[in-house]
Design an enzyme around this catalytic site. Structure first.
Site, PDB file in Angstrom:
ATOM      1  N   LYS A  96      76.998  26.359  35.720  1.00 41.95           N
ATOM      2  CA  LYS A  96      76.743  25.143  35.823  1.00 41.95           C
ATOM      3  C   LYS A  96      75.208  24.501  35.805  1.00 41.95           C
ATOM      4  O   LYS A  96      74.907  23.825  35.110  1.00 41.95           O
ATOM      5  CB  LYS A  96      76.144  24.958  37.314  1.00 41.95           C
ATOM      6  CG  LYS A  96      75.742  23.171  37.703  1.00 41.95           C
ATOM      7  CD  LYS A  96      76.118  23.468  39.239  1.00 41.95           C
ATOM      8  CE  LYS A  96      74.006  24.140  40.165  1.00 41.95           C
ATOM      9  NZ  LYS A  96      73.357  23.008  39.632  1.00 41.95           N
ATOM     10  N   ASN A  97      74.316  25.157  35.902  1.00 35.04           N
ATOM     11  CA  ASN A  97      72.736  25.564  35.276  1.00 35.04           C
ATOM     12  C   ASN A  97      72.624  25.781  33.840  1.00 35.04           C
ATOM     13  O   ASN A  97      71.361  25.100  33.388  1.00 35.04           O
ATOM     14  CB  ASN A  97      72.043  26.433  35.457  1.00 35.04           C
ATOM     15  CG  ASN A  97      71.521  26.171  37.264  1.00 35.04           C
ATOM     16  OD1 ASN A  97      71.888  25.228  37.833  1.00 35.04           O
ATOM     17  ND2 ASN A  97      71.166  26.851  38.371  1.00 35.04           N
TER      18      ASN A  97
ATOM     19  N   ARG B  27      69.544  16.075  39.934  1.00 30.77           N
ATOM     20  CA  ARG B  27      68.602  16.691  39.369  1.00 30.77           C
ATOM     21  C   ARG B  27      68.745  17.215  38.348  1.00 30.77           C
ATOM     22  O   ARG B  27      67.784  17.029  37.348  1.00 30.77           O
ATOM     23  CB  ARG B  27      67.631  17.396  40.573  1.00 30.77           C
ATOM     24  CG  ARG B  27      66.466  17.255  40.006  1.00 30.77           C
ATOM     25  CD  ARG B  27      65.589  18.463  40.383  1.00 30.77           C
ATOM     26  NE  ARG B  27      64.494  19.450  39.968  1.00 30.77           N
ATOM     27  CZ  ARG B  27      63.602  18.653  39.906  1.00 30.77           C
ATOM     28  NH1 ARG B  27      63.182  17.770  40.714  1.00 30.77           N
ATOM     29  NH2 ARG B  27      62.560  18.972  39.089  1.00 30.77           N
TER      30      ARG B  27
ATOM     31  N   ASP C 125      69.645  18.593  45.306  1.00 30.59           N
ATOM     32  CA  ASP C 125      69.527  19.548  46.274  1.00 30.59           C
ATOM     33  C   ASP C 125      68.371  19.654  47.075  1.00 30.59           C
ATOM     34  O   ASP C 125      67.355  19.621  47.173  1.00 30.59           O
ATOM     35  CB  ASP C 125      69.188  20.886  45.995  1.00 30.59           C
ATOM     36  CG  ASP C 125      70.313  21.552  45.293  1.00 30.59           C
ATOM     37  OD1 ASP C 125      72.166  20.920  45.332  1.00 30.59           O
ATOM     38  OD2 ASP C 125      70.834  22.907  45.216  1.00 30.59           O
TER      39      ASP C 125
ATOM     40  N   ASP D  75      68.596  31.477  43.657  1.00 29.70           N
ATOM     41  CA  ASP D  75      69.868  30.772  44.087  1.00 29.70           C
ATOM     42  C   ASP D  75      70.881  31.628  44.763  1.00 29.70           C
ATOM     43  O   ASP D  75      72.261  32.086  44.932  1.00 29.70           O
ATOM     44  CB  ASP D  75      70.892  29.928  42.999  1.00 29.70           C
ATOM     45  CG  ASP D  75      69.684  28.678  42.074  1.00 29.70           C
ATOM     46  OD1 ASP D  75      69.362  28.689  43.038  1.00 29.70           O
ATOM     47  OD2 ASP D  75      70.659  28.354  40.899  1.00 29.70           O
TER      48      ASP D  75
HETATM   49  C1  UD1 Z   1      66.821  25.559  38.371  1.00 29.21           C
HETATM   50  C2  UD1 Z   1      68.040  25.681  38.491  1.00 29.21           C
HETATM   51  C3  UD1 Z   1      68.368  25.692  39.841  1.00 29.21           C
HETATM   52  C4  UD1 Z   1      67.249  26.959  40.417  1.00 29.21           C
HETATM   53  C5  UD1 Z   1      65.570  26.690  39.568  1.00 29.21           C
HETATM   54  C6  UD1 Z   1      65.450  28.080  39.569  1.00 29.21           C
HETATM   55  C7  UD1 Z   1      69.482  24.067  37.390  1.00 29.21           C
HETATM   56  C8  UD1 Z   1      70.068  22.576  37.292  1.00 29.21           C
HETATM   57  N1  UD1 Z   1      69.014  24.283  38.197  1.00 29.21           N
HETATM   58  O1  UD1 Z   1      66.228  24.370  38.808  1.00 29.21           O
HETATM   59  O2  UD1 Z   1      69.344  26.437  40.902  1.00 29.21           O
HETATM   60  O3  UD1 Z   1      67.197  27.329  41.261  1.00 29.21           O
HETATM   61  O4  UD1 Z   1      65.929  27.057  37.745  1.00 29.21           O
HETATM   62  O5  UD1 Z   1      65.759  28.928  39.045  1.00 29.21           O
HETATM   63  O6  UD1 Z   1      68.976  25.248  36.371  1.00 29.21           O
HETATM   64  N2  UD1 Z   1      58.063  22.264  39.660  1.00 29.21           N
HETATM   65  C9  UD1 Z   1      57.039  22.532  39.592  1.00 29.21           C
HETATM   66  N3  UD1 Z   1      56.484  21.182  38.901  1.00 29.21           N
HETATM   67  C10 UD1 Z   1      57.245  20.934  37.252  1.00 29.21           C
HETATM   68  C11 UD1 Z   1      58.045  21.736  37.281  1.00 29.21           C
HETATM   69  C12 UD1 Z   1      59.069  22.562  38.974  1.00 29.21           C
HETATM   70  O7  UD1 Z   1      55.743  21.900  41.182  1.00 29.21           O
HETATM   71  O8  UD1 Z   1      56.771  20.443  36.357  1.00 29.21           O
HETATM   72  C13 UD1 Z   1      58.229  23.546  40.737  1.00 29.21           C
HETATM   73  C14 UD1 Z   1      59.043  22.950  41.761  1.00 29.21           C
HETATM   74  O9  UD1 Z   1      59.507  22.256  42.755  1.00 29.21           O
HETATM   75  C15 UD1 Z   1      59.841  24.302  42.400  1.00 29.21           C
HETATM   76  C16 UD1 Z   1      59.371  25.220  40.645  1.00 29.21           C
HETATM   77  O10 UD1 Z   1      58.534  24.783  40.528  1.00 29.21           O
HETATM   78  O11 UD1 Z   1      59.454  24.726  43.382  1.00 29.21           O
HETATM   79  C17 UD1 Z   1      60.787  25.739  40.244  1.00 29.21           C
HETATM   80  O12 UD1 Z   1      61.465  24.889  39.516  1.00 29.21           O
HETATM   81  P1  UD1 Z   1      61.957  24.988  37.838  1.00 29.21           P
HETATM   82  O13 UD1 Z   1      62.215  26.777  37.748  1.00 29.21           O
HETATM   83  O14 UD1 Z   1      61.588  23.971  37.717  1.00 29.21           O
HETATM   84  O15 UD1 Z   1      63.524  25.087  38.938  1.00 29.21           O
HETATM   85  P2  UD1 Z   1      64.408  23.727  38.609  1.00 29.21           P
HETATM   86  O16 UD1 Z   1      64.399  23.533  37.053  1.00 29.21           O
HETATM   87  O17 UD1 Z   1      64.444  22.570  39.639  1.00 29.21           O
END
Ligand code: UD1
Length: 449
Positions: free
Chosen positions: A44-45, A116, A140, A329
């Site tokens: 999915k991701n 998201r 989520d 995850d």
């Molecule tokens: C992706 C995955 C999710 C997985 C996560 C970490 C998808 C659709 N989702 O989510 O399933 O759990 O990676 O492996 O691929 N953050 C900030 N600022 C930013 C970006 C992120 O503060 O600009 C924080 C987020 O709030 C969060 C953490 O960093 O607490 C991780 O985020 P990120 O690695 O970006 O995960 P996602 O891409 O949202």
């Protein structure tokens, strides 16, 4: 009522008109170990971002290994609204996306709020159009999940980024220019946005402290096939030389390591024997090592691995970290296993602040868990007891189902649209492994608790 997954049909993405059946539930009769073979679809991701990557090149891109999940349907609607024609061949697990010369610039709230990952169209739109209006995402319920690193990185590349009336507005009329970007944290989403923006920027972009998840590698490999110039694939420093144009391609999605890991935990906690096919052991190294520590025997088989457990699992401590650390995850599934394991364990969540919300549901099933900040302390119990519970997000939902498999009596997990977002054929796969599970329509559900 049926034992099949009986998902609302969507055979052609452009006109699928699918609604989210929030009120559906799964009924699980506990006490049956998972035994047999199961095959995993594409991640999915990864696939959601591959669909966004397709936007970077005019023409027809084909993606194979596509899972039949709700999030792909939502992303299909989004890219359709951006001007693409999308066709879905369910039997062949293949999506074709015809991308026009002129894309629309706006991703609306009604779709973005459902998922998201919609944010992943930001990079391609700004790269191709020099402008993008993206509704601020929902997705989520597992934490605040900011976008500051996406925005700061694009600004470094010369974009103007603001947020107004619930939309993120990005513009770079002069074409983005290459820059050196240090991420505060190896964010998956920010790495993807900046990589997709940089492949068509003027000059060289360096993304340092980049995320290294297998899904990032998959996206990078597709971009390279399309003509992108990227060095450092799979490392934390990506060097990208922008090109004027990319061309469409055909790409096979990397297998879903989180779904594979869910089956592995299911085998261990039900004291079963499951062979997981179309799975890459090296993408799950720490998780499978933890299962070995818990007492399981894990072995490599052709195109996958096998997990056998003959005894009650032993508790294992977990600390989530960006890849190659332990995947956040898979944290809820391991908490579910620790809830019935022998001993005391500590699980530390470092990525998402609200990811322990589902623990209260496990407690309803009789688990002994205390949380304090980003730590959870779990005292394993010999058994759990079935009860009605609610899924709050994809992986929490899956972990409640796993808990239901080992609980005494019936467990009803409601709001299973969250599980449908990420697991294709969950009910039929579980049934194939000997679980007693069925999807309940609203009229068949027990009264609200
Ligand atoms: C992706 C995955 C999710 C997985 C996560 C970490 C998808 C659709 N989702 O989510 O399933 O759990 O990676 O492996 O691929 N953050 C900030 N600022 C930013 C970006 C992120 O503060 O600009 C924080 C987020 O709030 C969060 C953490 O960093 O607490 C991780 O985020 P990120 O690695 O970006 O995960 P996602 O891409 O949202």
């Amino acid at each position: 009522m049926g034992k099949s997954d009986a998902m609302p049909a969507y055979t052609n993405l452009p006109g699928m008109g699918r609604t989210i059946p929030e009120v559906e539930a799964f009924l699980i009769r506990g006490g049956h170990p998972l035994v047999g073979e199961v095959s995993v679809a594409g991640a999915k991701n990864s696939v959601l971002k591959l669909m966004a990557v397709a936007l970077l090149a005019e023409g027809r891109t084909t993606i194979t290994g596509v899972p039949d999940i709700l999030d792909v349907a939502i992303m299909g609607k989004l890219v359709t609204r951006l001007g693409c024609e999308v066709a879905w061949d369910k039997a062949a697990q293949t999506l074709t996306i015809d991308v026009p010369a002129e894309l629309e610039q706006r991703a609306d709230y009604d779709l973005v709020r459902q998922m998201r990952a919609s944010i992943s169209v930001l990079g391609p739109l700004i790269a191709r159009l020099g402008v993008a209006d993206i509704a601020l995402p929902g997705g989520d319920a597992i934490g605040s999940r900011g976008l500051d690193m996406h925005m700061a990185g694009l600004e470094r590349m010369g974009a103007k980024v603001t947020s107004e009336h619930g939309y993120l507005l990005a513009s770079a009329p002069e074409r983005l220019s290459g820059a050196t970007i240090w991420l505060d944290f190896p964010s998956v989403g920010a790495t993807e946005t900046l990589m997709m923006a940089a492949v068509m920027a003027q000059g060289i972009t360096v993304i340092d402290n980049a995320a290294r998840e297998p899904e990032i590698v998959d996206i990078t490999e597709m971009l390279v096939k399309m003509g992108a110039q990227i060095d450092g694939v799979g490392t934390s420093t990506l060097t990208i030389e922008g090109v004027d144009q990319l061309h469409p391609t055909t790409h096979d999605t990397v297998p879903d390591r989180i779904v594979a890991g869910t089956w592995a935990v299911g085998a261990a906690m039900t004291q079963g024997d499951v062979t997981v096919k179309h799975a890459r052991m090296n993408h799950l190294a720490i998780a499978l090592d933890k299962l070995t520590e818990a007492g399981a025997s894990v072995s490599e088989v052709d195109d996958g691995f096998r997990v056998v457990m003959d005894e009650r699992p032993k508790s294992v401590d977990i600390v989530t970290l960006p890849y190659p650390g332990f995947a956040t995850d898979l944290q809820p599934q391991f908490i579910a296993m620790n809830a019935v394991a022998d001993g005391l364990s500590m699980v530390t969540e470092n990525l998402f602040e609200a990811r322990f919300k589902f623990v209260n549901e496990l407690i309803r099933l009789g688990a002994d868990i205390r949380t304090e900040g980003h730590h959870a302390v779990i005292t394993g119990r010999p058994t759990l007891s079935g009860a009605p519970v609610e899924a709050h997000d994809i992986r929490a939902g899956a972990s409640l189902v796993l808990a239901g498999l080992v609980a005494q009596g019936d467990t009803v997990v409601s709001k299973v649209h969250h599980i449908d977002r990420g697991y294709s054929g969950f009910v039929s796969d579980l049934t194939g492994l000997g679980a007693q599970i069925e999807r309940l329509a609203p009229a068949e559900m027990p009264a609200q608790r």
